[in-house]
Design a protein around this motif. Structure first.
Motif, PDB file in Angstrom:
ATOM      1  N   ARG A 223       0.722  -1.296  -0.015  1.00 10.20           N
ATOM      2  CA  ARG A 223      -0.087  -0.014  -0.026  1.00 10.20           C
ATOM      3  C   ARG A 223       1.016   1.444   0.028  1.00 10.20           C
ATOM      4  NH1 ARG A 223      -4.575   1.814   4.616  1.00 10.20           N
ATOM      5  NH2 ARG A 223      -4.761   3.919   3.637  1.00 10.20           N
ATOM      6  N   ALA A 224       1.771   1.249   0.860  1.00 15.23           N
ATOM      7  CA  ALA A 224       2.783   2.482   0.946  1.00 15.23           C
ATOM      8  C   ALA A 224       3.624   2.743  -0.459  1.00 15.23           C
ATOM      9  CB  ALA A 224       3.737   2.156   2.037  1.00 15.23           C
ATOM     10  N   GLN A 225       3.796   1.923  -1.131  1.00 16.27           N
ATOM     11  CA  GLN A 225       4.599   1.748  -2.558  1.00 16.27           C
ATOM     12  C   GLN A 225       3.490   2.548  -3.548  1.00 16.27           C
ATOM     13  OE1 GLN A 225       6.005  -2.070  -2.833  1.00 16.27           O
ATOM     14  NE2 GLN A 225       8.197  -1.558  -2.686  1.00 16.27           N
ATOM     15  N   LEU A 226       2.344   1.769  -3.435  1.00 19.27           N
ATOM     16  CA  LEU A 226       1.258   2.435  -4.333  1.00 19.27           C
ATOM     17  C   LEU A 226       1.007   3.619  -4.192  1.00 19.27           C
ATOM     18  CD1 LEU A 226      -0.928  -0.862  -4.256  1.00 19.27           C
ATOM     19  CD2 LEU A 226       0.122  -0.348  -6.009  1.00 19.27           C
ATOM     20  N   GLU A 227       0.987   4.184  -2.903  1.00 18.61           N
ATOM     21  CA  GLU A 227       0.359   5.571  -2.569  1.00 18.61           C
ATOM     22  C   GLU A 227       1.630   6.297  -2.900  1.00 18.61           C
ATOM     23  OE1 GLU A 227      -2.731   4.960   1.032  1.00 18.61           O
ATOM     24  OE2 GLU A 227      -0.414   5.251   1.598  1.00 18.61           O
ATOM     25  N   ASP A 228       2.744   6.120  -2.755  1.00 15.23           N
ATOM     26  CA  ASP A 228       3.911   6.828  -3.006  1.00 15.23           C
ATOM     27  C   ASP A 228       4.317   7.038  -4.670  1.00 15.23           C
ATOM     28  OD1 ASP A 228       6.320   8.489  -2.514  1.00 15.23           O
ATOM     29  OD2 ASP A 228       7.526   6.783  -2.785  1.00 15.23           O
ATOM     30  N   LEU A 229       4.262   5.970  -5.129  1.00 14.56           N
ATOM     31  CA  LEU A 229       4.242   6.029  -6.691  1.00 14.56           C
ATOM     32  C   LEU A 229       2.994   6.508  -7.379  1.00 14.56           C
ATOM     33  CD1 LEU A 229       5.729   2.544  -7.394  1.00 14.56           C
ATOM     34  CD2 LEU A 229       6.919   4.552  -7.593  1.00 14.56           C
ATOM     35  N   ASN A 230       1.859   6.442  -6.798  1.00 16.25           N
ATOM     36  CA  ASN A 230       0.435   7.016  -7.315  1.00 16.25           C
ATOM     37  C   ASN A 230       0.224   6.148  -8.472  1.00 16.25           C
ATOM     38  OD1 ASN A 230      -1.965   8.591  -7.762  1.00 16.25           O
ATOM     39  ND2 ASN A 230      -0.703   9.921  -8.877  1.00 16.25           N
ATOM     40  N   ALA A 231       0.478   4.736  -8.233  1.00 13.56           N
ATOM     41  CA  ALA A 231       0.447   3.977  -9.203  1.00 13.56           C
ATOM     42  C   ALA A 231      -1.242   3.432  -9.243  1.00 13.56           C
ATOM     43  CB  ALA A 231       0.972   2.362  -8.869  1.00 13.56           C
ATOM     44  N   THR A 232      -1.523   3.036 -10.634  1.00 14.04           N
ATOM     45  CA  THR A 232      -2.951   2.940 -11.039  1.00 14.04           C
ATOM     46  C   THR A 232      -3.469   1.609 -10.800  1.00 14.04           C
ATOM     47  OG1 THR A 232      -2.022   2.680 -13.243  1.00 14.04           O
ATOM     48  CG2 THR A 232      -3.052   4.876 -12.347  1.00 14.04           C
ATOM     49  N   VAL A 233      -2.415   0.439 -11.059  1.00 15.41           N
ATOM     50  CA  VAL A 233      -2.912  -0.940 -11.049  1.00 15.41           C
ATOM     51  C   VAL A 233      -1.968  -1.677 -10.420  1.00 15.41           C
ATOM     52  CG1 VAL A 233      -4.514  -1.053 -13.049  1.00 15.41           C
ATOM     53  CG2 VAL A 233      -2.119  -1.261 -13.312  1.00 15.41           C
ATOM     54  N   ASN A 234      -2.257  -2.936  -9.732  1.00 16.65           N
ATOM     55  CA  ASN A 234      -1.269  -3.774  -9.034  1.00 16.65           C
ATOM     56  C   ASN A 234      -1.501  -4.918  -9.440  1.00 16.65           C
ATOM     57  OD1 ASN A 234       0.752  -4.334  -7.192  1.00 16.65           O
ATOM     58  ND2 ASN A 234      -0.685  -3.963  -5.316  1.00 16.65           N
ATOM     59  N   ARG A 235      -0.796  -5.851  -9.872  1.00 16.77           N
ATOM     60  CA  ARG A 235      -0.977  -7.319 -10.286  1.00 16.77           C
ATOM     61  C   ARG A 235      -0.493  -8.172  -9.404  1.00 16.77           C
ATOM     62  NH1 ARG A 235       3.071 -10.488 -13.554  1.00 16.77           N
ATOM     63  NH2 ARG A 235       2.011 -12.328 -14.384  1.00 16.77           N
ATOM     64  N   TRP A 236      -1.550  -9.070  -8.959  1.00 17.12           N
ATOM     65  CA  TRP A 236      -1.310 -10.438  -8.449  1.00 17.12           C
ATOM     66  C   TRP A 236      -1.025 -11.356  -9.352  1.00 17.12           C
ATOM     67  CZ3 TRP A 236      -0.568 -12.388  -3.550  1.00 17.12           C
ATOM     68  CH2 TRP A 236      -0.818 -13.904  -3.593  1.00 17.12           C
ATOM     69  N   GLY A 237       0.214 -12.041  -9.748  1.00 17.08           N
ATOM     70  CA  GLY A 237       0.607 -12.744 -10.633  1.00 17.08           C
ATOM     71  C   GLY A 237       1.846 -13.440 -10.517  1.00 17.08           C
TER      72      GLY A 237
ATOM     73  N   THR B 152       7.827  -4.416  -8.079  1.00 13.77           N
ATOM     74  CA  THR B 152       7.845  -3.093  -7.822  1.00 13.77           C
ATOM     75  C   THR B 152       9.281  -2.764  -7.586  1.00 13.77           C
ATOM     76  OG1 THR B 152       5.438  -3.228  -7.070  1.00 13.77           O
ATOM     77  CG2 THR B 152       6.865  -1.149  -6.413  1.00 13.77           C
ATOM     78  N   PRO B 153       9.996  -1.836  -8.057  1.00 15.85           N
ATOM     79  CA  PRO B 153      11.305  -1.578  -7.616  1.00 15.85           C
ATOM     80  C   PRO B 153      11.487  -1.328  -6.073  1.00 15.85           C
ATOM     81  CG  PRO B 153      10.757  -0.361  -9.656  1.00 15.85           C
ATOM     82  CD  PRO B 153       9.364  -0.922  -9.012  1.00 15.85           C
ATOM     83  N   ALA B 154      12.271  -1.572  -5.384  1.00 13.54           N
ATOM     84  CA  ALA B 154      12.722  -0.968  -4.306  1.00 13.54           C
ATOM     85  C   ALA B 154      12.551   0.514  -4.206  1.00 13.54           C
ATOM     86  CB  ALA B 154      14.019  -1.542  -3.601  1.00 13.54           C
ATOM     87  N   THR B 155      12.042   0.967  -3.073  1.00 16.87           N
ATOM     88  CA  THR B 155      11.851   2.359  -3.043  1.00 16.87           C
ATOM     89  C   THR B 155      13.042   3.226  -2.999  1.00 16.87           C
ATOM     90  OG1 THR B 155      11.863   1.991  -0.395  1.00 16.87           O
ATOM     91  CG2 THR B 155       9.691   2.061  -1.544  1.00 16.87           C
ATOM     92  N   SER B 156      14.190   2.847  -2.521  1.00 16.06           N
ATOM     93  CA  SER B 156      15.484   3.374  -2.415  1.00 16.06           C
ATOM     94  C   SER B 156      15.886   3.354  -3.848  1.00 16.06           C
ATOM     95  CB  SER B 156      16.295   2.625  -1.272  1.00 16.06           C
ATOM     96  OG  SER B 156      16.789   1.407  -1.740  1.00 16.06           O
ATOM     97  N   THR B 157      15.598   2.956  -4.700  1.00 14.47           N
ATOM     98  CA  THR B 157      16.307   2.645  -6.167  1.00 14.47           C
ATOM     99  C   THR B 157      15.987   3.919  -7.168  1.00 14.47           C
ATOM    100  OG1 THR B 157      14.712   1.488  -7.115  1.00 14.47           O
ATOM    101  CG2 THR B 157      16.631   0.291  -6.066  1.00 14.47           C
ATOM    102  N   PRO B 158      17.056   4.302  -7.832  1.00 11.66           N
ATOM    103  CA  PRO B 158      16.626   5.397  -9.056  1.00 11.66           C
ATOM    104  C   PRO B 158      15.548   4.808 -10.012  1.00 11.66           C
ATOM    105  CG  PRO B 158      18.850   4.271  -9.234  1.00 11.66           C
ATOM    106  CD  PRO B 158      18.489   3.945  -7.848  1.00 11.66           C
ATOM    107  N   THR B 159      15.340   3.592 -10.215  1.00 11.09           N
ATOM    108  CA  THR B 159      14.427   3.053 -11.003  1.00 11.09           C
ATOM    109  C   THR B 159      12.958   3.514 -10.330  1.00 11.09           C
ATOM    110  OG1 THR B 159      15.867   1.386 -12.048  1.00 11.09           O
ATOM    111  CG2 THR B 159      13.404   1.081 -12.121  1.00 11.09           C
TER     112      THR B 159
END
Length: 512
Positions: A20-34, A386-393
């Motif tokens: 959830r924290a990553q999604l909120e910080d990235l303002n991502a739109t979709v999250n795949r369970w796969g 999802t890339p690690a939050t500390s990374t430039p990617t």
């Protein structure tokens, strides 16, 4: 700015298995369970078999609650105002568990004998290859249970009851399994024979119908094939062709010589014509570059290859430099297949990764990819993972969707933007509907030295100064000093290996 103008689908800014924290910080739109384990998820037991990824073991998730792991995933995703993409297993087998939710394995060493590999933490679990090199012939019921479309319909009913209907904010997107042309490798303990085109079609139709029976407003995504050869040849032909030195493809021959995925699209279209029911809404595949880019390799040679290889997604003049040795032109190719064989179907790339996540070269490549997706009109994209939050990617992704920490975004209407040499510097432009600003993402790929930059603006009356946000090897998104906009142009320098976002406000239209 009328040239090349089209909406950018926000679902291209997707991720997989994000918190959830990553999604909120990235303002991502979709999250795949796969992924591979999702193919063998038993929602009633809340367990999954890991297949070839980990000794073909069936492992329980912490909760004994039916569907508990995916429900937690959905809860976090919805709370972040993103949409979950849920994988529905269709291959016919899911994980089983032993007493007290204990793990089970498909290739027991006690039962089948010594094997070339074994789990150091569960020594009875082998890798399914005898010491002699011969594959173990196992009983799939050792660690799995056979299921059908009715079983998966029960799961969709559970999701609908738990999260509400798709029309009222519940789960809307359902993915039909994962990389079926590789099942005979990834899941050979239950599917040792490669699936034929017709087998895959029939499984797809049965399960997609079951999903829509339970949730009429569901959107079906698939077939999720793994990559280049998976677009043209079924699992059966993947398995058989090496035995003939790739001179015979019997499943293709049995189906009129059709390429696999165009054939499938045509079959699904024919099914809709017969039944009046659409069972594919988004045509989705996976794609990984095949030249070693999907790795942590950041040698000079590999960085330059990454800079070039994103052209496989769009460029009709670029021949892929790997064993593919062909013009991939992936996004236009997918759109052309849909336009020809199943009009009205959206297209998506639901698994991709160009590597070097912890390096600025991975970040410039990711920024290039997102720009390409928007410009080329892709409808869905989810990065693995999802890339690690500390990374430039990670921060390159954030530049598109939350560059200022206040959910400000790159524009939502793509407009034409051209550069002389995309291997060295690429740029993407889009207008933002909410305030009319022109946003330009400039990706400087050169490994060293600054590059003089001129942004010539045509068909847009700009304000006097542009806001500038930038990501470099320093690994921080930085707000720079505004730059002037004069005579319809911006003149500045951009550092090597950087991603720079220009926000150019609209000015007052001149009086006539």
């Amino acid at each position: 700015m009328s040239a090349g103008r089209h909406p950018i689908n926000p679902f291209i800014y997707g991720v997989a298995h994000a918190t959830r924290a990553q999604l909120e910080d990235l303002n991502a739109t979709v999250n795949r369970w796969g992924g591979n384990a999702a193919s063998r998820y038993n929602w009633r037991l809340n367990a999954a078999n890991r297949g070839a990824d980990y000794f073909y073991e069936s492992l329980a998730y912490p909760s004994a609650q039916p569907g508990g792991q995916v429900d937690a995933f959905i809860q976090g995703t919805l709370a972040a105002d993103a949409e979950p993409l849920i994988t529905i297993p269709i291959l016919g087998w899911v994980a089983n568990l032993g007493p007290d939710r204990s793990r089970m394995c498909s290739y027991s060493i006690a039962r089948y004998g010594a094997q070339q590999g074994r789990d150091p933490y569960y020594p009875d679990a082998g890798d399914g290859v005898l010491v002699s090199g011969k594959d173990v012939t196992n009983d799939p019921r050792d660690a799995n249970v056979a299921v059908d479309a009715r079983f998966q319909k029960g799961w969709v009913e559970h999701l609908r009851q738990t999260w509400g209907t798709a029309a009222r904010g519940g789960v809307r997107h359902y993915i039909m399994d994962n990389e079926p042309s590789l099942w005979h490798q990834t899941h050979r303990d239950v599917r040792p024979r490669g699936a034929t085109m017709r087998e895959l079609r029939d499984m797809f139709l049965a399960h997609a119908a079951a999903v829509k029976d339970a949730e009429p407003d569901a959107l079906i995504l698939g077939p999720e094939e793994w990559g280049w050869s998976g677009y043209f040849y079924s699992g059966h032909d993947h398995q058989y062709a090496p035995q003939t030195d790739y001179t015979r493809y019997p499943d293709r021959e049995a189906n009129g010589g059709w390429d696999y995925l165009p054939w499938l699209l045509n079959q699904l279209r024919a099914h809709e014509r017969t039944t009046g029911r659409r069972l594919l809404d988004v045509f989705t595949v996976h794609y990984y570059p095949q030249g070693g880019e999907f790795s942590g390799n950041t040698s000079q040679r590999m960085q330059l290859r990454r800079n070039r290889s994103t052209r496989s997604l769009w460029d009709p003049g670029y021949v892929d430099e790997t064993w593919i040795n062909d013009t991939v032109m992936l996004v236009p190719r997918l759109k052309d297949w849909v336009r020809t064989w199943y009009p009205g179907t959206k297209v998506g790339l639901t698994e991709y990764n160009w590597g070097a996540e912890a390096h600025i070269n991975g970040a410039t490549t990711q920024a290039d990819l997102l720009g390409i997706f928007g410009r080329e009109g892709l409808d869905y994209a989810t990065r693995w993972e999802t890339p690690a939050t500390s990374t430039p990617t990670y921060k390159a992704m954030k530049l598109y969707r939350n560059y200022d920490g206040r959910k400000s975004t790159f524009g939502d209407v793509s407009v034409a933007c051209s550069v002389p040499e995309p291997d060295h510097l690429s740029a993407f432009a889009a207008q933002r509907t909410r305030d009319g600003a022109l946003t330009v993402m400039v990706v400087n790929k050169v490994l060293t030295g600054s590059t003089p930059l001129t942004l010539n603006l045509s068909g847009f009356h700009p304000g006097g100064r542009a806001q500038v946000w930038q990501l470099t090897a320093a690994n921080t998104i930085t707000l720079l000093r505004d730059v002037p906009v004069a005579a319809g142009a911006v003149h500045t320098l951009v550092p090597g290996q950087s991603v720079t976002l220009f926000i150019i406000p609209p000015g007052q239209a001149p009086h006539r």
